[in-house]
Design a protein around this motif. Structure first.
Motif, PDB file in Angstrom:
ATOM      1  N   TRP A 412       0.906  -1.332   0.087  1.00  0.00           N
ATOM      2  CA  TRP A 412       0.456   0.134  -0.245  1.00  0.00           C
ATOM      3  C   TRP A 412       0.887   0.863   0.133  1.00  0.00           C
ATOM      4  O   TRP A 412       0.230   2.087  -0.584  1.00  0.00           O
ATOM      5  N   ASN A 413       2.397   1.408   0.571  1.00  0.00           N
ATOM      6  CA  ASN A 413       2.774   2.530   0.870  1.00  0.00           C
ATOM      7  C   ASN A 413       3.775   2.772  -0.772  1.00  0.00           C
ATOM      8  O   ASN A 413       4.794   3.261  -0.286  1.00  0.00           O
ATOM      9  N   ASP A 414       3.597   1.772  -1.380  1.00  0.00           N
ATOM     10  CA  ASP A 414       3.939   2.265  -2.825  1.00  0.00           C
ATOM     11  C   ASP A 414       3.215   2.570  -3.746  1.00  0.00           C
ATOM     12  O   ASP A 414       2.199   1.063  -4.138  1.00  0.00           O
ATOM     13  N   VAL A 415       3.662   3.103  -4.633  1.00  0.00           N
ATOM     14  CA  VAL A 415       3.253   3.315  -6.368  1.00  0.00           C
ATOM     15  C   VAL A 415       3.360   2.442  -7.042  1.00  0.00           C
ATOM     16  O   VAL A 415       3.799   1.871  -7.622  1.00  0.00           O
ATOM     17  N   GLN A 416       1.993   1.970  -8.049  1.00  0.00           N
ATOM     18  CA  GLN A 416       1.693   0.425  -8.704  1.00  0.00           C
ATOM     19  C   GLN A 416       2.375   0.775  -9.839  1.00  0.00           C
ATOM     20  O   GLN A 416       2.791   2.331 -10.277  1.00  0.00           O
ATOM     21  N   PHE A 417       2.763   0.344 -10.715  1.00  0.00           N
ATOM     22  CA  PHE A 417       3.937   0.167 -11.564  1.00  0.00           C
ATOM     23  C   PHE A 417       3.623  -0.954 -12.256  1.00  0.00           C
ATOM     24  O   PHE A 417       3.422  -1.796 -12.160  1.00  0.00           O
TER      25      PHE A 417
END
Length: 546
Positions: A412-417
């Motif tokens: 949840w703490n990281d942007v999806q890519f």
């Protein structure tokens, strides 16, 4: 830290200590893993707070991911438990488009006030970034799924299995190795449960419950008189399954050349550790390979790593475009090769697909982290490069209007890519066994299991080792070899593929901690194949025997 060093360390259990805090989370008691967390109705209310706040602040698009990430790792050595780690990470990540630009923020304050603050921050970041954005973000359309759910189809939840039972299994495997000639052995068990809720202004509310498991070990045998040692790692593959992977409920074993035990949908760690110790001892007196050209017979647990490095990474569209280079470089498979329509990535035997729906695979999910329903698609068909791996804001670049559904964030703490989906070599269509393949080889080497490797920053020139190596002469296995590695380039190697066994030999390899990005994120991905033959490949002697 170098990516290949990280991959090797994970097999020893040390890689877990390198994972970002957002993935590991806070230490908890084992019984706390069983706590239910927020129900779906509560998640929807909180997600709507993010979506409505984003709209009110001028965002044209928003998505929210509420994630609870549970991990249990068990580490042993010989007759001792080294560590048992139980962690939980819980929070929400909000991604928005405002003034044509991405913005992202996250928080572990999963309350309405906390989510409003994080959403406001995400919108502010987007608007600040818009001042230097050259062209607005364009998203491919996606279906509004409404309220849906997806779960890994498990039969046994690892969280419900006592830690004592897991420890006992690993120690029994260690004991089996020691009783059969190993001097040292360590074993590990990685278990992950991702509880993910996704909501977007496109009209999707998706609840997913994802499970993964990976048992592994490394045994070492020593010849003290000669001052030599040899090691053999597990022939296990991490899987998108529950604890049934280790208890035989899906028992399906194959016997390979030289008595190798090969596993599909189940894994007998005690049996593998027993054989590993015997093979490590055999390696102490095995002959060193003579360099030269050989036909290579590569089993799936080995070939999966070659697929991962020479096909999976170079066909990630962001690498192709030069937008991404961390951990694995860019790519030789540039757009001009794809646009030509006739670029010979491999022989006409080579059909490689991307598939986020494959049962038991690490990458199997119902929907990606953009709310796109996952699917299967061709990357290489009859040897020709036909597609890449791309997500919603990329597919327009390759003249497509539908995301491939391979967007992912490690927490949840990281942007999806954009991340690698499962990338697999299709089995041969004709009935053809490993035994028949070996009979057709005059001068060759059979390689099982993964080992050290090196590949250049365009994913082109490479060198791969393995776990165990057997010489083939005139259609027969004649003995074990040491110090084997093969060198080639991606296009030359895949064009040398002359035969692939049928689906009865098809198995999965997996990478549990595959790194990408800056800041780095890890993901899990599988690669399926059947045993395959590659003609006249250059084999070198690594000269590492002691």
């Amino acid at each position: 830290m170098k990516r290949r060093d990280f991959v090797q360390l994970t097999g020893m259990g040390l890689g877990a200590m390198m994972l970002p805090l957002s993935t590991m989370g806070s230490n908890i008691a084992a019984e706390a893993l069983l706590e239910p967390g927020l129900d779906v109705a509560a998640k929807k209310i909180l997600a709507d707070v993010a979506l409505n706040t984003a709209r009110n602040l001028g965002a044209s698009y928003a998505d929210a991911r509420i994630g609870r990430y549970l991990n249990q790792y068990v580490f042993t050595r010989e007759d001792k438990v080294q560590n048992v780690v139980n962690t939980e990470s819980f929070g929400v990540g909000i991604r928005v488009i405002a003034e044509g630009t991405w913005g992202f923020a996250s928080t572990n304050d999963v309350t309405e006030d906390g989510i409003k603050k994080a959403t406001s921050q995400a919108v502010a970041i987007a608007k600040a970034n818009s001042k230097i954005q050259k062209e607005p973000v364009q998203l491919a359309p996606v279906e509004a799924h409404g309220e849906v759910s997806w779960k890994t189809p498990i039969k046994k939840d690892f969280k419900e299995i006592p830690v004592s039972q897991k420890v006992e299994l690993l120690l029994d495997a260690n004991s089996a190795a020691m009783n059969n000639g190993a001097n040292f052995v360590n074993s590990s068990l990685f278990m992950v449960n991702e509880q993910k809720y996704f909501a977007s202004t496109d009209g999707s509310y998706i609840d997913q419950d994802i499970h993964r498991i990976w048992p592994t070990f490394d045994v070492t045998a020593i010849d003290r008189t000669a001052g030599k040692f040899k090691s053999r790692s597990a022939l296990s593959a991490p899987m998108g399954m529950g604890y049934e992977f280790l208890d035989g409920l899906e028992s399906e074993k194959l016997v390979g050349p030289a008595g190798l035990k090969l596993y599909r949908n189940s894994y007998d760690i005690i049996e593998d550790a027993t054989l590993a110790a015997k093979q490590a001892k055999e390696m102490l007196t095995a002959e060193s390979v003579q360099p030269g050209k050989y036909d290579l017979v590569l089993e799936p647990n080995h070939l999966g790593l070659t697929i991962h490095e020479s096909v999976g990474h170079p066909l990630e569209l962001d690498r192709v475009l030069g937008y991404e280079a961390n951990y694995a470089g860019t790519s030789f498979a540039t757009l001009d090769k794809w646009k030509s329509g006739d670029f010979k990535y491999g022989s006409d035997k080579v059909n490689i697909v991307a598939d986020k729906t494959q049962p038991h695979s690490l990458g199997a999910v119902g929907y990606d982290d953009e709310g796109v329903k996952t699917k299967k698609w061709d990357l290489i068909r009859n040897g020709i490069l036909v597609n890449y791996e791309a997500i919603r804001d990329q597919v327009k670049i390759i003249d497509q209007n539908e995301s491939h559904g391979c967007c992912y964030a490690q927490s949840w703490n990281d942007v999806q890519f954009q991340r690698m989906p499962n990338v697999s070599l299709e089995p041969g269509k004709e009935k053809y066994s490993v035994e028949e393949m070996i009979k057709d080889v005059e001068k060759g080497i059979y390689i099982a299991g993964r080992g050290s490797y090196s590949i250049d920053q365009q994913r082109y020139n490479f060198q791969f080792g393995g776990t165990v190596f057997y010489e083939i002469k005139d259609g027969k296995i004649v003995g074990m070899l040491n110090d084997v590695a093969y060198q080639s380039n991606t296009q030359e190697f895949w064009n040398s593929c002359v035969k692939i066994c049928d689906e009865s030999d098809y198995r999965l390899f997996g990478s549990f901690f595959d790194g990408k990005g800056q800041p780095p994120q890890v993901s899990a991905v599988s690669h399926g194949s059947s045993t395959s033959r590659f003609k006249d490949v250059n084999v070198i002697n690594t000269g590492r025997s002691i």
